[in-house]
Design a protein around this motif. Structure first.
Motif, PDB file in Angstrom:
ATOM      1  N   HIS A   1      -1.355  46.368 -52.308  1.00 21.39           N
ATOM      2  CA  HIS A   1      -0.656  45.294 -53.016  1.00 21.39           C
ATOM      3  C   HIS A   1      -1.623  44.344 -53.709  1.00 21.39           C
ATOM      4  O   HIS A   1      -2.635  43.955 -53.111  1.00 21.39           O
ATOM      5  N   PRO A   2      -1.307  43.944 -54.918  1.00 21.09           N
ATOM      6  CA  PRO A   2      -2.123  42.928 -55.592  1.00 21.09           C
ATOM      7  C   PRO A   2      -2.230  41.670 -54.723  1.00 21.09           C
ATOM      8  O   PRO A   2      -1.299  41.334 -53.981  1.00 21.09           O
ATOM      9  N   GLY A   3      -3.376  41.022 -54.802  1.00 24.08           N
ATOM     10  CA  GLY A   3      -3.525  39.730 -54.124  1.00 24.08           C
ATOM     11  C   GLY A   3      -3.806  39.804 -52.634  1.00 24.08           C
ATOM     12  O   GLY A   3      -3.920  38.770 -51.983  1.00 24.08           O
ATOM     13  N   THR A   4      -3.906  41.004 -52.070  1.00 27.62           N
ATOM     14  CA  THR A   4      -4.182  41.110 -50.635  1.00 27.62           C
ATOM     15  C   THR A   4      -5.622  41.572 -50.417  1.00 27.62           C
ATOM     16  O   THR A   4      -6.317  41.932 -51.349  1.00 27.62           O
ATOM     17  N   VAL A   5      -6.027  41.564 -49.158  1.00 26.51           N
ATOM     18  CA  VAL A   5      -7.333  42.124 -48.804  1.00 26.51           C
ATOM     19  C   VAL A   5      -7.101  43.518 -48.229  1.00 26.51           C
ATOM     20  O   VAL A   5      -6.270  43.701 -47.338  1.00 26.51           O
ATOM     21  N   VAL A   6      -7.802  44.500 -48.786  1.00 27.04           N
ATOM     22  CA  VAL A   6      -7.712  45.876 -48.299  1.00 27.04           C
ATOM     23  C   VAL A   6      -9.104  46.272 -47.813  1.00 27.04           C
ATOM     24  O   VAL A   6     -10.083  46.111 -48.551  1.00 27.04           O
ATOM     25  N   VAL A   7      -9.193  46.750 -46.591  1.00 25.60           N
ATOM     26  CA  VAL A   7     -10.500  47.207 -46.107  1.00 25.60           C
ATOM     27  C   VAL A   7     -10.379  48.589 -45.481  1.00 25.60           C
ATOM     28  O   VAL A   7      -9.291  49.035 -45.100  1.00 25.60           O
ATOM     29  N   CYS A   8     -11.527  49.245 -45.363  1.00 27.77           N
ATOM     30  CA  CYS A   8     -11.594  50.570 -44.768  1.00 27.77           C
ATOM     31  C   CYS A   8     -13.068  50.847 -44.470  1.00 27.77           C
ATOM     32  O   CYS A   8     -13.941  50.351 -45.183  1.00 27.77           O
ATOM     33  N   GLY A   9     -13.305  51.611 -43.454  1.00 27.38           N
ATOM     34  CA  GLY A   9     -14.676  52.005 -43.143  1.00 27.38           C
ATOM     35  C   GLY A   9     -15.153  53.052 -44.123  1.00 27.38           C
ATOM     36  O   GLY A   9     -15.382  54.209 -43.769  1.00 27.38           O
TER      37      GLY A   9
END
Ligand code: SF4
Lengths: 465, 192
Positions: A125-133
């Protein structure tokens, strides 16, 4: 007061606690993507400390790095490269089941490479924080998310808290003025940026890609562009969301329930006219041509119709030695042994359509073997519905099951020592595609043209059907 | 977490720039489910040929007891986010890496494993690269490195420094903030 950048706005929206001199900010994570390779030790830490996954609903698992791309054998077993690889995948299954995390397992029609599935399912989603290893998490920045790769210790932090410590990075805007010429793709734009910035020119920065040529890109192209931010050292790259973004997301299963409110909120995510960036560069889009790499790092890139630049220092000459090239040599003279089309950089439907357009009615050169690996099960199905798989196979290429495949060569798909592989992936590091393999990064169009010609080739010289 | 206070050791110098984490640990070693036991995988393809014969490379001089400070060309640890790179270096016997710049994610991973990335100016790096096997002290408390009659200061992110000096675990600090995280979720319509 000066205006805010796109990055500033997204940063502020996700700030649990602001940074102070002696402590980093705490950022909330809207989507945590997990895969088999960088999670077992994180779950182990949770187990040791008796912690639970705080928000399984904001966590999504997939299997991609070491999954075989060949189908199961007669005995019904998949041809795993090693038992360790199979065991690692089983470990993810166990951990996801234990913590109620949705895992897109191998029989799931939604499965695919981690950076394919987030967008496909409407979970990015726009405006969110997305993380992944995984360092190519920057891909999701194409939606105006702040998306970056983290290490396994931080994967544990996010699993346990749904947040992470972060220092505020600097901002660098890259403006592409004007439009690109026909036959020039997002991959060529990205390689141009990386060649210009160098391998660490983006270190410490979040990149924002802007300008007419970026606005003109599809979401697929924007994802390719953002995906490669890390190859210039930048942990994240972003594009402000617009109608193209909303049209892509509309109707996908993971989008917010209140769609109108979401669009209203996402529409505020752009850099204000008076926003100040720590650094800014402008690229004349019309000057960009199809690019290929010639060294062992993505910034060692040059126009495909040009020459190998002379080495200017010891590192550069070691790189040319490894590649078996010498300065001044014509790039189009380089003979190709293998071509790989796929990865989270260029394993999307648009990429496969470009490849099919160049292969239709032609044949892969006799001495070249070509592997086409869709980035996800959805892309595979779409390609087959469009008959692209038949085009690949008729031309003499192999059509495989989805996965990371030769991008990282963990699943058994790899080149042989000394081979030249033209690859649509993201890293031409020594040994990345197999010990001693010489990787040349290129766009899907350039890769397809090179497969047909048998040497590195400018796709604009070939007829598209 | 393993604390880091002061380390005195001989140095090993590798002038190569842009040492990516694929060089530090090739992907074929990433199928492990453990943090331990990756010392043999560190710089595997620099240290050994395909048959397992030892190759002539300065990285072979790393010794956990005598030579545990690595001096490396700029942009060390770029590329893949694999924390296995920090685990492998640690298991191989490296306590600290000195360079003029580091890959962001590597730097963040290293400090969480008691492995100190020390950023120095290019002149200092050039000096250290050209004079390997010299005794050097890294003092995190004072944020300086000392060798011969040189004293060079460096900066560390203050939170990481505190955690390293105390051997403290950032996860505990983060878990103490869960109330704030919950409040943020409630106020922003992100609660379950
Ligand atoms: S395709 Fe390559 S870069 Fe992308 S997630 Fe897989 S291994 Fe990483």
């Amino acid at each position: 007061m000066t205006g805010k950048t796109l990055f500033d706005k997204v940063w502020e929206r996700n700030l649990v606690r602001d940074e102070a001199p002696d402590s980093p900010a705490i950022l909330h994570v809207g989507l945590h993507l997990i895969h088999e390779v960088t999670t077992p030790q994180a779950f182990q830490v949770l187990a040791e400390r008796g912690l639970k996954v705080r928000r399984p609903d904001l966590t999504l698992g997939t299997i991609d790095h070491s999954v075989p791309t060949l189908p199961a054998g007669k005995d019904g077993r998949l041809p795993y490269a090693t038992t360790a690889a199979e065991n690692q995948i089983d470990t993810l299954r166990t951990n996801c089941a234990l913590h109620n995390i949705v895992l897109l397992d191998l029989d799931d029609p939604r499965r695919g490479i981690v950076h394919m599935v987030g967008p496909e399912l409407g979970r990015t989603h726009p405006g969110t924080v997305v993380v992944c290893g995984d360092s190519h998490t920057s891909t999701h920045g194409a939606f105006g998310a702040l998306a970056f790769g983290i290490g396994t210790t931080e994967v544990g932090h996010v699993l346990a808290s749904q947040a992470l410590f972060q220092r505020k990075p600097k901002t660098l805007r890259i403006v592409f003025d004007g439009t690109t010429a026909p036959g020039v793709t997002a991959k060529d734009m990205a390689l141009t940026v990386i060649a210009r910035l160098g391998m660490d020119g983006g270190t410490g920065y979040v990149l924002e890609y802007a300008g007419e040529a970026v606005r003109a890109l599809s979401m697929e192209g924007r994802m390719t562009l953002c995906n490669l931010s890390i190859e210039a050292g930048a942990r994240a790259g972003m594009v402000a969301p617009d109608q193209t973004t909303f049209d892509y997301l509309a109707g996908r299963p993971g989008i917010p329930e209140d769609w109108d409110a979401a669009i209203a909120s996402w529409s505020e995510l752009y850099s204000d006219d008076d926003a100040v960036f720590d650094k800014e560069i402008t690229i004349d889009a019309a000057t960009i041509v199809p690019m290929v790499t010639y060294g062992v790092s993505p910034h060692e890139a040059a126009p495909v119709n040009g020459n190998v630049p002379a080495a200017s220092n010891a590192n550069a000459s070691e790189a040319l030695d490894y590649m078996g090239l010498s300065g001044g040599e014509e790039l189009s003279a380089i003979a190709v042994n293998r071509v790989f089309v796929g990865s989270c950089t260029n394993g999307r439907i648009e990429d496969l359509r470009q490849v099919a357009g160049l292969l239709r009615g032609k044949r892969v050169a006799d001495h070249v073997s070509m592997l086409v690996v869709p980035g996800s099960a959805a892309v595979k199905k779409q390609a087959e519905d469009e008959g692209l798989d038949k085009v690949f196979v008729t031309a003499g290429a192999e059509w495989r099951e989805p996965g990371c495949s030769m991008c990282i060569a963990m699943n058994g798909d790899k080149g042989a020592p000394g081979e030249v592989v033209v690859s649509t992936s993201n890293r031409n590091f020594r040994g990345r595609q197999g010990e001693g393999v010489r990787t040349i990064l290129a766009s899907p169009a350039t890769a397809a043209a090179s497969a047909v010609v048998g040497r590195l080739a400018d796709p604009r010289q070939l007829e598209v059907t | 977490m393993k604390p880091f206070g002061k380390v005195t050791s001989k140095t090993v110098a590798v002038a190569t720039s842009n040492v990516d984490t694929d060089q530090i640990i090739p992907a074929r070693f990433l199928t492990t489910t453990d943090r331990d036991g990756l010392g043999d995988a560190a710089f595997r393809d620099w240290r050994f040929d395909k048959e397992g014969n030892t190759l002539d490379h300065p990285i072979n001089d790393i010794d956990p007891d005598t030579h545990n400070i690595l001096i490396a060309g700029d942009n060390f640890g770029c590329g893949s986010s694999r924390e296995h790179a920090a685990w492998a270096l640690d298991a191989f016997g490296v306590r600290a890496v000195i360079s003029s710049s580091f890959g962001d994610i590597f730097k963040s991973n290293a400090v969480k494993n008691g492995l100190l990335p020390v950023e120095v100016d290019e002149a200092t790096l050039d000096l250290l690269l050209s004079t390997p096997d010299r005794e050097l002290t890294i003092d995190l408390e004072e944020e300086e490195i000392r060798f011969g009659n040189h004293v060079v200061s460096f900066a560390t992110e203050p939170f990481a420094r505190r955690c390293l000096l105390q051997g403290a675990d950032p996860l505990s600090v983060l878990m103490d903030a869960v109330c704030d995280i919950e409040a943020y979720e409630r106020e922003n319509g992100k609660a379950l």
